[in-house]
Every structure is written in structure tokens, then in C-alpha cells.
Design a protein around this motif. Structure first.
Motif, PDB file in Angstrom:
ATOM      1  N   ALA A  49      -2.520   6.733   6.503  1.00 20.22           N
ATOM      2  CA  ALA A  49      -1.542   7.044   7.732  1.00 20.22           C
ATOM      3  C   ALA A  49       0.013   6.395   7.443  1.00 20.22           C
ATOM      4  CB  ALA A  49      -1.850   6.609   9.107  1.00 20.22           C
ATOM      5  N   LEU A  50      -0.061   5.300   7.226  1.00 15.62           N
ATOM      6  CA  LEU A  50       1.343   4.566   6.827  1.00 15.62           C
ATOM      7  C   LEU A  50       1.998   5.402   5.583  1.00 15.62           C
ATOM      8  CD1 LEU A  50       3.653   2.274   7.133  1.00 15.62           C
ATOM      9  CD2 LEU A  50       2.151   0.988   5.656  1.00 15.62           C
ATOM     10  N   CYS A  51       1.145   5.833   4.616  1.00 14.60           N
ATOM     11  CA  CYS A  51       1.753   6.598   3.553  1.00 14.60           C
ATOM     12  C   CYS A  51       2.367   7.842   3.896  1.00 14.60           C
ATOM     13  CB  CYS A  51       0.715   6.811   2.125  1.00 14.60           C
ATOM     14  SG  CYS A  51       0.130   5.317   1.574  1.00 14.60           S
ATOM     15  N   VAL A  52       1.750   8.561   4.954  1.00 10.79           N
ATOM     16  CA  VAL A  52       2.104   9.576   5.529  1.00 10.79           C
ATOM     17  C   VAL A  52       3.532   9.455   6.296  1.00 10.79           C
ATOM     18  CG1 VAL A  52       1.726  11.700   7.154  1.00 10.79           C
ATOM     19  CG2 VAL A  52      -0.298  11.039   5.612  1.00 10.79           C
ATOM     20  N   GLU A  53       3.522   8.368   6.917  1.00 10.65           N
ATOM     21  CA  GLU A  53       4.775   7.985   7.680  1.00 10.65           C
ATOM     22  C   GLU A  53       5.738   7.669   6.658  1.00 10.65           C
ATOM     23  OE1 GLU A  53       5.908   4.044  10.054  1.00 10.65           O
ATOM     24  OE2 GLU A  53       3.796   5.130  10.752  1.00 10.65           O
ATOM     25  N   ASP A  54       5.436   7.031   5.725  1.00 13.43           N
ATOM     26  CA  ASP A  54       6.461   6.620   4.687  1.00 13.43           C
ATOM     27  C   ASP A  54       6.146   7.089   3.437  1.00 13.43           C
ATOM     28  OD1 ASP A  54       8.253   5.121   2.979  1.00 13.43           O
ATOM     29  OD2 ASP A  54       7.872   3.259   3.970  1.00 13.43           O
ATOM     30  N   PRO A  55       6.544   8.391   2.974  1.00 16.17           N
ATOM     31  CA  PRO A  55       6.201   9.066   1.668  1.00 16.17           C
ATOM     32  C   PRO A  55       6.664   8.002   0.544  1.00 16.17           C
ATOM     33  CG  PRO A  55       7.116  10.414   3.118  1.00 16.17           C
ATOM     34  CD  PRO A  55       7.330   9.271   3.709  1.00 16.17           C
ATOM     35  N   LEU A  56       7.631   7.426   0.405  1.00 13.64           N
ATOM     36  CA  LEU A  56       8.168   6.506  -0.717  1.00 13.64           C
ATOM     37  C   LEU A  56       7.184   5.284  -0.706  1.00 13.64           C
ATOM     38  CD1 LEU A  56      11.943   6.380  -0.321  1.00 13.64           C
ATOM     39  CD2 LEU A  56      10.657   7.507  -2.051  1.00 13.64           C
ATOM     40  N   LEU A  57       6.713   4.928   0.057  1.00 17.19           N
ATOM     41  CA  LEU A  57       5.496   3.890   0.204  1.00 17.19           C
ATOM     42  C   LEU A  57       4.370   4.402  -0.375  1.00 17.19           C
ATOM     43  CD1 LEU A  57       4.574   1.064   2.530  1.00 17.19           C
ATOM     44  CD2 LEU A  57       2.941   2.484   1.495  1.00 17.19           C
ATOM     45  N   GLY A  58       3.910   5.633  -0.132  1.00 22.62           N
ATOM     46  CA  GLY A  58       2.836   6.471  -0.546  1.00 22.62           C
ATOM     47  C   GLY A  58       2.942   6.567  -1.965  1.00 22.62           C
ATOM     48  N   LEU A  59       4.017   6.871  -2.590  1.00 22.08           N
ATOM     49  CA  LEU A  59       4.235   7.504  -3.849  1.00 22.08           C
ATOM     50  C   LEU A  59       4.189   6.076  -4.645  1.00 22.08           C
ATOM     51  CD1 LEU A  59       4.913   9.341  -6.079  1.00 22.08           C
ATOM     52  CD2 LEU A  59       7.350   9.041  -5.611  1.00 22.08           C
ATOM     53  N   SER A  60       4.769   5.090  -4.139  1.00 20.45           N
ATOM     54  CA  SER A  60       4.737   3.881  -4.861  1.00 20.45           C
ATOM     55  C   SER A  60       3.193   3.206  -4.897  1.00 20.45           C
ATOM     56  CB  SER A  60       5.604   2.753  -4.322  1.00 20.45           C
ATOM     57  OG  SER A  60       6.848   3.143  -4.252  1.00 20.45           O
ATOM     58  N   LEU A  61       2.492   3.320  -3.763  1.00 19.65           N
ATOM     59  CA  LEU A  61       1.305   2.941  -3.851  1.00 19.65           C
ATOM     60  C   LEU A  61       0.201   3.684  -4.613  1.00 19.65           C
ATOM     61  CD1 LEU A  61      -0.780   0.876  -2.475  1.00 19.65           C
ATOM     62  CD2 LEU A  61      -1.178   2.580  -0.780  1.00 19.65           C
ATOM     63  N   VAL A  62       0.315   4.948  -4.698  1.00 21.41           N
ATOM     64  CA  VAL A  62      -0.485   5.639  -5.592  1.00 21.41           C
ATOM     65  C   VAL A  62      -0.100   5.494  -7.161  1.00 21.41           C
ATOM     66  CG1 VAL A  62      -1.078   8.269  -6.437  1.00 21.41           C
ATOM     67  CG2 VAL A  62      -1.045   7.738  -3.752  1.00 21.41           C
ATOM     68  N   ARG A  63       1.103   5.327  -7.515  1.00 23.96           N
ATOM     69  CA  ARG A  63       1.555   5.207  -8.751  1.00 23.96           C
ATOM     70  C   ARG A  63       1.154   3.618  -9.334  1.00 23.96           C
ATOM     71  NH1 ARG A  63       7.650   7.180  -9.431  1.00 23.96           N
ATOM     72  NH2 ARG A  63       7.059   8.813 -10.286  1.00 23.96           N
ATOM     73  N   THR A  64       1.132   2.774  -8.312  1.00 30.64           N
ATOM     74  CA  THR A  64       0.780   1.542  -8.753  1.00 30.64           C
ATOM     75  C   THR A  64      -0.763   1.363  -9.066  1.00 30.64           C
ATOM     76  OG1 THR A  64       2.591   0.416  -7.457  1.00 30.64           O
ATOM     77  CG2 THR A  64       0.747  -0.939  -8.165  1.00 30.64           C
ATOM     78  N   VAL A  65      -1.464   1.981  -8.178  1.00 31.51           N
ATOM     79  CA  VAL A  65      -3.075   2.081  -8.338  1.00 31.51           C
ATOM     80  C   VAL A  65      -3.249   2.885  -9.493  1.00 31.51           C
ATOM     81  CG1 VAL A  65      -5.208   2.949  -7.436  1.00 31.51           C
ATOM     82  CG2 VAL A  65      -3.421   1.878  -5.894  1.00 31.51           C
ATOM     83  N   ALA A  66      -2.537   3.866  -9.596  1.00 33.27           N
ATOM     84  CA  ALA A  66      -2.739   4.672 -11.123  1.00 33.27           C
ATOM     85  C   ALA A  66      -2.526   3.844 -12.214  1.00 33.27           C
ATOM     86  CB  ALA A  66      -1.854   5.920 -11.069  1.00 33.27           C
ATOM     87  N   GLU A  67      -1.554   2.970 -12.254  1.00 33.75           N
ATOM     88  CA  GLU A  67      -1.144   1.854 -13.361  1.00 33.75           C
ATOM     89  C   GLU A  67      -2.333   1.071 -13.712  1.00 33.75           C
ATOM     90  OE1 GLU A  67       2.713   0.378 -13.586  1.00 33.75           O
ATOM     91  OE2 GLU A  67       3.350   2.188 -12.406  1.00 33.75           O
TER      92      GLU A  67
END
Length: 150
Positions: free
Chosen positions: A108-126
Motif C-alpha cells: 500500500a505504501l508503494c502504491v502511495e509512493d511509486p518512487l519508494l515502490g520502484l526503489s524497493l522492487v529494484r533493491t529486492v531484485a538486486e
């Protein structure tokens, strides 16, 4: 081999602070099974201290350790991808202290803050790419070592 990526230190400060607002401090005694493969994946942890073994059941009576995680490591990524089931099991190898995050609240926070969501998914992928690289290295070592006489 590249250095392990730590989720919280990899995120920009403001995004890390927003994510940490959702954290709950938890602890697991040594030998506690944190989750089992096939179970519902609805949360994740960032280990603060201690060690966790990721394991795989290979026979009804035998498990093998596939990775050991420690301070700063992400424990659990299956909350991010359907079918939201754990791929491995996890057990506390020692007393573990961790930040626990509810997967639905983080999404839900990632939907609210798409930049955070992108950073989080990118970091998990790394993180996942690094773990795959480490596993590949272990397999190569295991299968390229000279065999001793029969």
C-alpha cells in the motif's frame, strides 16, 4: 563476486525512513522455525542480529541449508510475487532480532509512493540476483572440483 546488498542501507534515506515507520521489532529464539516452504507469504524481515538458515526439504526426513542470512539481510521476498507462498523454509540458527514488515502495508505504501515502490522492487531484485550469483558459484565449485579415485 559482488558484495551482498542490504535492503535498508540501499534505499535512499527518506524512503528508508518511510519504510521503517511500518516496522515492528521482533525476536526469534534459536531453533525457531520462522516459516515453512509452501506457507502463506504475507510479511518479510530485515535481520538486525543473529543468523537464519534458509532450507529446502529434500526428503521427508532431510533438509538442506541453501543460504545463511545475517545482520542487515532481507529475509523473505515471496510476499512481493504471486502466488505469495514461501519458496524455502527459514529457521533461526541463533537468537535473532529483526524488523518485521507486513507485506500488504508495504505494498500500500508503494502504491502511495511509486518512487519508494520502484526503489524497493529494484533493491529486492538486486538482492535476489546476488543470491543467485552466490548459489551459481557454489554449484560450480561443487561440480568442477576434481573427484578422488573410485
Amino acid at each position: 563476486m559482488t558484495k551482498a546488498i542490504k535492503l535498508l542501507t540501499a534505499l535512499p534515506r527518506k524512503q528508508r525512513e518511510r519504510l521503517l515507520e511500518l516496522a515492528q521489532e521482533v525476536s526469534f529464539p534459536e531453533d525457531t522455525r520462522i516459516f515453512e516452504a509452501g506457507g502463506t507469504a504475507d510479511r518479510f524481515w530485515v535481520i538486525r542480529s543473529g543468523a537464519v538458515h534458509l532450507d529446502q526439504q529434500v526428503t521427508p526426513h532431510r533438509r538442506i541449508t541453501v543460504a545463511t542470512l545475517g545482520a542487515g539481510d532481507l529475509l523473505g521476498w515471496s510476499w512481493l510475487f504471486p502466488p505469495y507462498e514461501w519458496d524455502f523454509g527459514a529457521v533461526a540458527f541463533s537468537q535473532v532480532r529483526a524488523y518485521e514488515f507486513d507485506g500488504a502495508a508495504v505494498l500500500a505504501l508503494c502504491v502511495e509512493d511509486p518512487l519508494l515502490g520502484l526503489s524497493l522492487v529494484r533493491t529486492v531484485a538486486e538482492i535476489l540476483a546476488h543470491r543467485l550469483e552466490v548459489t551459481r558459484g557454489r554449484l560450480m565449485e561443487q561440480y568442477t572440483m576434481p573427484r578422488r579415485g573410485i
